[in-house]
Structure formats: C-alpha cells, structure tokens
Design an enzyme around this catalytic site. Structure first.
Site, short mmCIF file in Angstrom:
data_model
loop_
_atom_site.label_atom_id
_atom_site.label_comp_id
_atom_site.label_asym_id
_atom_site.label_seq_id
_atom_site.Cartn_x
_atom_site.Cartn_y
_atom_site.Cartn_z
CB SER A 148 -4.59 -5.19 -6.48
OG SER A 148 -3.32 -5.75 -6.96
CE1 TYR A 161 -3.78 -6.20 -1.69
CE2 TYR A 161 -2.69 -6.82 -3.75
CZ TYR A 161 -3.20 -5.86 -3.14
OH TYR A 161 -3.33 -4.52 -3.48
CE LYS A 165 -6.39 -4.16 -2.71
NZ LYS A 165 -6.95 -3.00 -1.96
#
Length: 257
Positions: A148, A161, A165
């Site tokens: 991402s 998050y 990633k």
C-alpha cells in the site's frame, strides 16, 4: 525480433492468489487466467471463490477454490498441498490478503497493533517460505505482494497499517535477495482503489478531495493493480526483483483527508 505478446504471457503457469474472492485479489486472479495461468483461489468465503472460479473456467483455464484463513499456518499448508496435487505445480503467487482501517494511536491497544502487523506480514512470509521449494522445482517462480502507499506516506491515523505495509515492503526486498535467482519477489503499492472495502469510507467530500490530490484525476480500479501484477509475474519482468511499484495515479502524498 522480440515476441512482445509472449513476454506478457503466463501460459503454462500455476498461480496461488490469496484474498481472491473480491476486489484486487479477484481482479488479479481473472487477469492471470486471461494471460494463460491456472489459478488456485484462496479466501474466506466459498460463494465468492465459486463465482471467480466459474469465470476462470469459462476462459478455458483450470481453477480450484480453497476456503482459507491465511493467518492459520495449517490452512496455508493445505492450500499449497491442494495446488500441487490438483494443478501440478506452483510458479506464481499473489499475496493479497491483509488490510486494516485507520487507527487512533491513543486508543489502539498494543496487542491490536501487533495483530495488524501480523495479518499483513506473516501470511505473505509463510506462503513465500512454503512455495519457494515448489517454485524451484517448477523451474523458477515469481511472487507479487500487494502492499500500500500507506507504507511510504506520513499521515494521521495510519500508524498500524502504514507500519505493517512498510514491513511487508522490507520483507519483499530482503526475501528477494534470499531466494534469487530462482524466485523473483516484488510488491505493488496501490493508491486509492475503488473496492468494497473503500466504499463505506467514501463520502462525497472525501472522494472529491481524493480526486483533487491525485494527479491523474481519477481513482484506481482493481484492474489497474491486476495489470501491474501480470507484468511483474511475466517474463517481461524477468530482470526485476526486490522492487516496490507504486500504482497510485501519481499521488506523492496521502489522498486520505
């Protein structure tokens, strides 16, 4: 003279795609089949997998469905076993399972933070480990990890998050060194992609801001990521490994406002 169509062909290849029931995973599975691969589809929901498998079989390719929680290592073993038994080999892998929403860093408990890291990194690491041998036996293979842009943007409410990633990106780079020359490993950083997961958060105001902050002036589609995945899996990318490809409409800062 270079045979360009052959460079982008996945003919005679066998792929595992996780998170294959919806969104980016579904688009990757369908694109790989269109490029000539047989596909093992893994996700949590049988009905979603069945729908994708039906479309792949209609193309004349083979597809198997494996209901699978990628956080369960025994389930990953079964996914690999069934792929080898029913499709004959493993030469391609798309690690698409994972994800997380925004988090409040003053409220998220440490164990919740660890869980986000685990579900975005562990399954990819474990599956690469499990398919490396079969890929060597098949004459070589390629892995595409779906990361991402959160891995490189500094933005509020994405500490969990984004860290997960970023870790996946570094696992990609390092395992590419470990497993070369037989297995190539690359990652894609999708920008804002129109998926079912995004839909609940996409207010008209937020969508307008996302469009304003994306130089190409539109949001991405799952097929944009699938096209990049086909490239990285194909002979056209034979001299590319350990790289992170941003597919983000040109955005160099977060569009999440």
């Amino acid at each position: 003279m270079t045979d360009v169509p052959a460079l982008f062909s996945l003919q005679n290849q066998v792929a595992i795609v996780t998170g294959a029931g919806k969104g980016i995973g579904r688009a990757c599975a369908l694109a790989f089949a269109q490029a000539g691969a047989d596909v093992a589809l893994a996700a949590r929901t049988q009905s979603d997998l069945d729908a994708v498998a039906e479309r792949i079989r209609a193309m004349g390719r083979r597809a198997i469905t494996v209901v699978c929680d990628v956080n369960d290592e025994a389930a990953l073993d079964e996914l690999v076993r069934r792929t080898l038994t029913e499709l004959g080999k493993i030469s391609l892998l798309v690690n698409n399972a994972g994800g997380a929403g925004p988090n409040d860093p003053l409220r998220m408990r440490p164990h919740e933070f660890v869980n986000v890291l685990s579900r975005n990194v562990m399954p990819a690491y474990a599956l690469i480990q499990k398919v490396a041998g079969p890929m060597r036996e098949a004459g070589g293979g390629a892995v595409v990890n779906i990361s991402s842009t959160a891995a490189r943007y500094a933005q509020k409410h994405f500490s969990a998050y984004g860290a997960a990633k970023a870790a996946l990106n570094q696992v990609t780079r390092n395992l590419a060194q470990d497993l070369a020359p037989h297995v190539r490993i690359n990652a894609i950083e999708p920008g804002t992609i129109m998926t079912d997961a995004l839909a609940p958060h996409l207010t008209p105001e937020r969508k307008a801001n996302m469009l304003r902050l994306t130089p190409l002036g539109e949001l991405g589609q799952p097929e944009d990521i699938a096209a990049a995945a086909v490239f990285l899996a194909s002979p056209a990318a034979r001299w590319i490994t350990g790289k992170i490809l941003g597919v983000d409409g040109g955005a160099e800062t977060t569009t999440w406002c």
